[in-house]
Write an enzyme that holds these catalytic residues in place. Structure first.
Site, PDB file in Angstrom:
ATOM      1  N   SER A 107       0.829  -1.221   0.000  1.00  0.00           N
ATOM      2  CA  SER A 107       0.000   0.000   0.000  1.00  0.00           C
ATOM      3  C   SER A 107       0.857   1.263   0.000  1.00  0.00           C
ATOM      4  CB  SER A 107      -0.946   0.002   1.211  1.00  0.00           C
ATOM      5  OG  SER A 107      -0.279   0.470   2.362  1.00  0.00           O
ATOM      6  N   LEU A 109       3.052   4.456  -0.178  1.00  0.00           N
ATOM      7  CA  LEU A 109       4.288   4.850  -0.860  1.00  0.00           C
ATOM      8  C   LEU A 109       4.988   3.647  -1.504  1.00  0.00           C
ATOM      9  CD1 LEU A 109       6.260   7.140  -1.480  1.00  0.00           C
ATOM     10  CD2 LEU A 109       7.348   6.726   0.726  1.00  0.00           C
ATOM     11  N   SER A 239      11.801   9.756   7.718  1.00  0.00           N
ATOM     12  CA  SER A 239      10.736  10.765   7.814  1.00  0.00           C
ATOM     13  C   SER A 239      11.381  12.062   8.291  1.00  0.00           C
ATOM     14  CB  SER A 239       9.702  10.302   8.841  1.00  0.00           C
ATOM     15  OG  SER A 239       8.928  11.380   9.315  1.00  0.00           O
ATOM     16  N   TYR A 252       7.435   6.686  17.320  1.00  0.00           N
ATOM     17  CA  TYR A 252       7.660   6.808  15.862  1.00  0.00           C
ATOM     18  C   TYR A 252       8.906   7.650  15.585  1.00  0.00           C
ATOM     19  CZ  TYR A 252       6.618   7.899  10.919  1.00  0.00           C
ATOM     20  OH  TYR A 252       6.675   8.046   9.546  1.00  0.00           O
ATOM     21  N   LYS A 256      12.511   6.566  13.820  1.00  0.00           N
ATOM     22  CA  LYS A 256      13.026   7.200  12.601  1.00  0.00           C
ATOM     23  C   LYS A 256      14.387   7.875  12.863  1.00  0.00           C
ATOM     24  CE  LYS A 256       9.695   6.059   9.778  1.00  0.00           C
ATOM     25  NZ  LYS A 256       9.930   5.153   8.635  1.00  0.00           N
ATOM     26  N   THR A 287      -1.346   8.835   2.373  1.00  0.00           N
ATOM     27  CA  THR A 287      -1.441   7.360   2.366  1.00  0.00           C
ATOM     28  C   THR A 287      -2.312   6.933   3.549  1.00  0.00           C
ATOM     29  OG1 THR A 287       0.419   7.046   3.866  1.00  0.00           O
ATOM     30  CG2 THR A 287       0.948   7.190   1.519  1.00  0.00           C
TER      31      THR A 287
HETATM   32  N1  LIG Z   1       2.509   8.855   4.916  1.00  0.00           N
HETATM   33  C1  LIG Z   1       3.306   9.763   5.440  1.00  0.00           C
HETATM   34  O1  LIG Z   1       2.895  10.890   5.783  1.00  0.00           O
HETATM   35  C2  LIG Z   1       4.757   9.458   5.596  1.00  0.00           C
HETATM   36  C3  LIG Z   1       5.254   8.160   5.527  1.00  0.00           C
HETATM   37  N2  LIG Z   1       6.574   7.931   5.739  1.00  0.00           N
HETATM   38  C4  LIG Z   1       7.096   6.566   5.716  1.00  0.00           C
HETATM   39  O2  LIG Z   1       6.776   5.922   4.510  1.00  0.00           O
HETATM   40  C5  LIG Z   1       6.760   4.515   4.703  1.00  0.00           C
HETATM   41  C6  LIG Z   1       5.531   3.918   4.022  1.00  0.00           C
HETATM   42  O3  LIG Z   1       4.376   4.321   4.720  1.00  0.00           O
HETATM   43  P1  LIG Z   1       3.011   4.686   3.991  1.00  0.00           P
HETATM   44  O4  LIG Z   1       2.979   4.143   2.639  1.00  0.00           O
HETATM   45  O5  LIG Z   1       2.773   6.105   4.199  1.00  0.00           O
HETATM   46  O6  LIG Z   1       1.982   3.917   4.934  1.00  0.00           O
HETATM   47  P2  LIG Z   1       1.010   2.680   4.652  1.00  0.00           P
HETATM   48  O7  LIG Z   1       0.374   2.372   5.947  1.00  0.00           O
HETATM   49  O8  LIG Z   1       0.124   2.959   3.506  1.00  0.00           O
HETATM   50  O9  LIG Z   1       1.985   1.505   4.234  1.00  0.00           O
HETATM   51  C7  LIG Z   1       2.778   0.865   5.186  1.00  0.00           C
HETATM   52  C8  LIG Z   1       3.367  -0.406   4.575  1.00  0.00           C
HETATM   53  O10 LIG Z   1       4.220  -1.017   5.542  1.00  0.00           O
HETATM   54  C9  LIG Z   1       3.870  -2.394   5.652  1.00  0.00           C
HETATM   55  N3  LIG Z   1       4.061  -2.909   6.999  1.00  0.00           N
HETATM   56  C10 LIG Z   1       3.614  -2.388   8.159  1.00  0.00           C
HETATM   57  N4  LIG Z   1       3.946  -3.158   9.177  1.00  0.00           N
HETATM   58  C11 LIG Z   1       4.630  -4.204   8.664  1.00  0.00           C
HETATM   59  C12 LIG Z   1       5.235  -5.355   9.231  1.00  0.00           C
HETATM   60  N5  LIG Z   1       5.199  -5.610  10.539  1.00  0.00           N
HETATM   61  N6  LIG Z   1       5.851  -6.222   8.407  1.00  0.00           N
HETATM   62  C13 LIG Z   1       5.890  -6.024   7.082  1.00  0.00           C
HETATM   63  N7  LIG Z   1       5.337  -4.948   6.488  1.00  0.00           N
HETATM   64  C14 LIG Z   1       4.706  -4.056   7.278  1.00  0.00           C
HETATM   65  C15 LIG Z   1       2.422  -2.437   5.285  1.00  0.00           C
HETATM   66  O11 LIG Z   1       2.116  -3.718   4.847  1.00  0.00           O
HETATM   67  P3  LIG Z   1       0.773  -4.498   5.278  1.00  0.00           P
HETATM   68  O12 LIG Z   1      -0.123  -4.397   4.098  1.00  0.00           O
HETATM   69  O13 LIG Z   1       1.217  -5.873   5.512  1.00  0.00           O
HETATM   70  O14 LIG Z   1       0.216  -3.842   6.491  1.00  0.00           O
HETATM   71  C16 LIG Z   1       2.326  -1.410   4.188  1.00  0.00           C
HETATM   72  O15 LIG Z   1       2.660  -1.979   2.957  1.00  0.00           O
HETATM   73  C17 LIG Z   1       6.815   4.303   6.212  1.00  0.00           C
HETATM   74  O16 LIG Z   1       8.111   3.914   6.589  1.00  0.00           O
HETATM   75  C18 LIG Z   1       6.492   5.666   6.779  1.00  0.00           C
HETATM   76  O17 LIG Z   1       7.063   5.875   8.036  1.00  0.00           O
HETATM   77  C19 LIG Z   1       7.446   8.945   5.976  1.00  0.00           C
HETATM   78  C20 LIG Z   1       7.012  10.224   6.049  1.00  0.00           C
HETATM   79  C21 LIG Z   1       5.652  10.590   5.856  1.00  0.00           C
HETATM   80  C1  LIG Z   2      12.905  29.877  10.746  1.00  0.00           C
HETATM   81  C2  LIG Z   2      11.458  29.611  10.942  1.00  0.00           C
HETATM   82  C3  LIG Z   2      11.202  28.165  11.172  1.00  0.00           C
HETATM   83  C4  LIG Z   2       9.819  27.935  11.580  1.00  0.00           C
HETATM   84  C5  LIG Z   2       9.625  26.523  12.020  1.00  0.00           C
HETATM   85  C6  LIG Z   2       8.333  26.356  12.700  1.00  0.00           C
HETATM   86  C7  LIG Z   2       8.186  24.977  13.267  1.00  0.00           C
HETATM   87  C8  LIG Z   2       7.100  24.245  12.584  1.00  0.00           C
HETATM   88  C9  LIG Z   2       7.016  22.841  13.056  1.00  0.00           C
HETATM   89  C10 LIG Z   2       6.744  21.988  11.904  1.00  0.00           C
HETATM   90  C11 LIG Z   2       6.559  20.563  12.342  1.00  0.00           C
HETATM   91  C12 LIG Z   2       6.490  19.739  11.133  1.00  0.00           C
HETATM   92  C13 LIG Z   2       6.238  18.310  11.465  1.00  0.00           C
HETATM   93  C14 LIG Z   2       6.304  17.503  10.209  1.00  0.00           C
HETATM   94  C15 LIG Z   2       6.069  16.074  10.503  1.00  0.00           C
HETATM   95  C16 LIG Z   2       6.123  15.244   9.284  1.00  0.00           C
HETATM   96  O1  LIG Z   2       6.179  15.698   8.178  1.00  0.00           O
HETATM   97  O2  LIG Z   2       6.093  13.917   9.508  1.00  0.00           O
HETATM   98  C17 LIG Z   2       6.060  13.029   8.418  1.00  0.00           C
HETATM   99  C18 LIG Z   2       5.555  11.743   8.946  1.00  0.00           C
HETATM  100  O3  LIG Z   2       6.305  10.808   9.114  1.00  0.00           O
HETATM  101  C19 LIG Z   2       4.122  11.703   9.244  1.00  0.00           C
HETATM  102  O4  LIG Z   2       3.809  10.763  10.210  1.00  0.00           O
HETATM  103  P1  LIG Z   2       2.536  10.985  11.178  1.00  0.00           P
HETATM  104  O5  LIG Z   2       2.216   9.636  11.693  1.00  0.00           O
HETATM  105  O6  LIG Z   2       2.974  11.906  12.248  1.00  0.00           O
HETATM  106  O7  LIG Z   2       1.424  11.529  10.345  1.00  0.00           O
END
Ligand SMILES: NC(=O)C1=CN([C@@H]2O[C@H](COP(=O)(O)OP(=O)(O)OC[C@H]3O[C@@H](n4cnc5c(N)ncnc54)[C@H](OP(=O)(O)O)[C@@H]3O)[C@@H](O)[C@H]2O)C=CC1
Ligand SMILES: CCCCCCCCCCCCCCCC(=O)OCC(=O)COP(=O)(O)O
EC number: 1.1.-.-
Length: 370
Positions: A107, A109, A239, A252, A256, A287
């Protein structure tokens, strides 16, 4: 009857080069104290100034056209363009026929990464826990014919990243698919929502096992074959939260940060074998990450957060990842301006960053009444 023209004052003759009125010189020579004389001086001065300005302009134009500046500028642009083109061609060649393993391909990314790497001609090994979802993805990929390069039918390997024994067996199975691995994309992961005080250590461990120990174990299991070939590329999908920590994400963000640290160390150690390491730090992506996140007691959060819903499209992020891998980038941030700036703020003005995070925690607590 006097003609109309004779009632008008004669228009001053214009200097054809500098486009300023010519001063009457021979016919009229007033003396000091005369108002006309003063006007004449002012005009003379302004004429001198305009002449000087025009001369400067002409000289500057002469310099630009007659010296090497223009050819140099176009030359630089040309070299830069050529460099980018070369980089693009090399990136394409690097990914074509490369054996690429993607975890979490069921699923979000990971699924989109599978699509872009497949279209680039990579030989895929798709990993996840859900066999049906992987089978469906492979059907979808092989049914599409919209690529110019030769594509290859992907393999799939199912295993759970929280099970160390399963990872060792999966690594052997992965190596059997094509005989070796060129690129491992450690993408699978889960997120979390909760306060430090309410969260059980079991939940902390589950997040660490999925996001940190699982990818570390898989990487260690595949590295020996890469080292033997002196060729390979490890990609870690981290992340923004691998670089900054925000409230209610302790497990989390910790997983990371650990990911970033581990793969930074690995990069330095693998340089001798010419093995590349790329850490990607995305901001929010649209996602199911928030829906699949677990809470303080281990239950499913099940909510599509606004931040996630408003995140970047996973297709675009996958394309950026493909480009970064093709260019063998070492550390890539794929986020908006504010999160990117927050990373600098955390480093340059930590006190201010911590105050901002504390106020964010206060606001979130108030809005959720916790
Ligand atoms: N979405 C966002 O905002 C962000 C995402 N990321 C990172 O991107 C990556 C992908 O996440 P994203 O696509 O968003 O989330 P999803 O929940 O859509 O996908 C997560 C994927 O990880 C797999 N997974 C989870 N747990 C396990 C496990 N125990 N063993 C094997 N596979 C597993 C899932 O497979 P299954 O189908 O088996 O559950 C799924 O394919 C992650 O590492 C996330 O931290 C980073 C920054 C931002
Ligand atoms: C010089 C001026 C700077 C001003 C900075 C202001 C501070 C703002 C804070 C911003 C926080 C951003 C957080 C972003 C988090 C993020 O992008 O996470 C990605 C993920 O992994 C999402 O996971 P989640 O499970 O938390 O949805």
């Amino acid at each position: 009857m006097a003609s109309q023209g004779s009632s008008k004052r004669p228009r001053p003759r214009m200097d054809p080069i500098h486009l300023v009125p010519c001063l009457p010189q021979a016919k009229w020579s007033p003396g000091p104290g005369d108002q006309g004389w003063m006007l004449c001086q002012v005009l003379k001065e302004s004429q001198k100034y305009t002449r000087r300005k025009n001369l400067l302009k002409v000289r500057a134009m002469d310099f630009i056209t007659s010296t090497a500046i223009l050819p140099l500028l176009f030359g630089c642009l040309g070299v830069f363009g050529l460099f980018r083109l070369l980089q693009w061609v090399r990136g394409k060649a690097y990914l074509r026929n490369a054996v690429v393993v993607i975890t979490g391909a069921t699923s979000g990314l990971g699924r989109e990464c599978a699509k872009v790497f497949y279209a680039a001609g990579a030989k895929l090994v798709l990993c996840g826990r859900n066999r049906e979802a992987l089978e469906e993805l492979i059907r979808e990929l092989t049914a599409s014919h919209a690529t110019k390069v030769q594509t290859h039918k992907p393999y799939m390997v199912t295993f759970d990243l929280t099970d160390p024994g399963a990872i060792v067996a999966a690594a052997a199975e992965i190596l059997q698919c094509f005989g070796f691995v060129d690129i491992l994309v450690n993408n699978a992961g889960i997120s979390y929502r909760g306060t430090v005080m309410d969260t059980t250590v079991d939940v902390d461990k589950r997040i660490m096992e999925t996001n940190y120990f699982g990818p570390v174990a898989l990487t260690k299991a595949l590295l020996p074959s890469m080292i033997k070939r002196r060729q390979g590329h490890i990609v870690a999908i981290s992340s923004i939260q691998g670089k900054i920590s925000i409230p209610f994400r302790s497990a989390y963000a910790a997983s990371k940060h650990a990911t970033q640290a581990f793969f930074d160390c690995l990069r330095a150690e693998m340089e001798q074998y010419e093995i590349e390491v790329t850490v990607i730090s995305p901001g929010y992506i649209h996602t199911n990450l928030s829906i699949n996140a677990i809470t303080a007691d281990g239950s499913r959060y099940g909510v599509m957060d606004k931040t996630t819903a408003q995140g970047r499209s996973p297709v675009e992020v996958a394309q950026d990842i493909l480009a970064a891998v093709g260019k063998k980038k070492k550390d890539v941030i794929l986020a908006d301006v504010l999160p990117s700036l927050a990373i600098y703020l955390r480093t340059l003005a930590p006190g201010l960053f911590f105050s901002l995070m504390a106020s964010r925690a206060r606001k979130e607590r108030k809005s959720k009444n916790v």
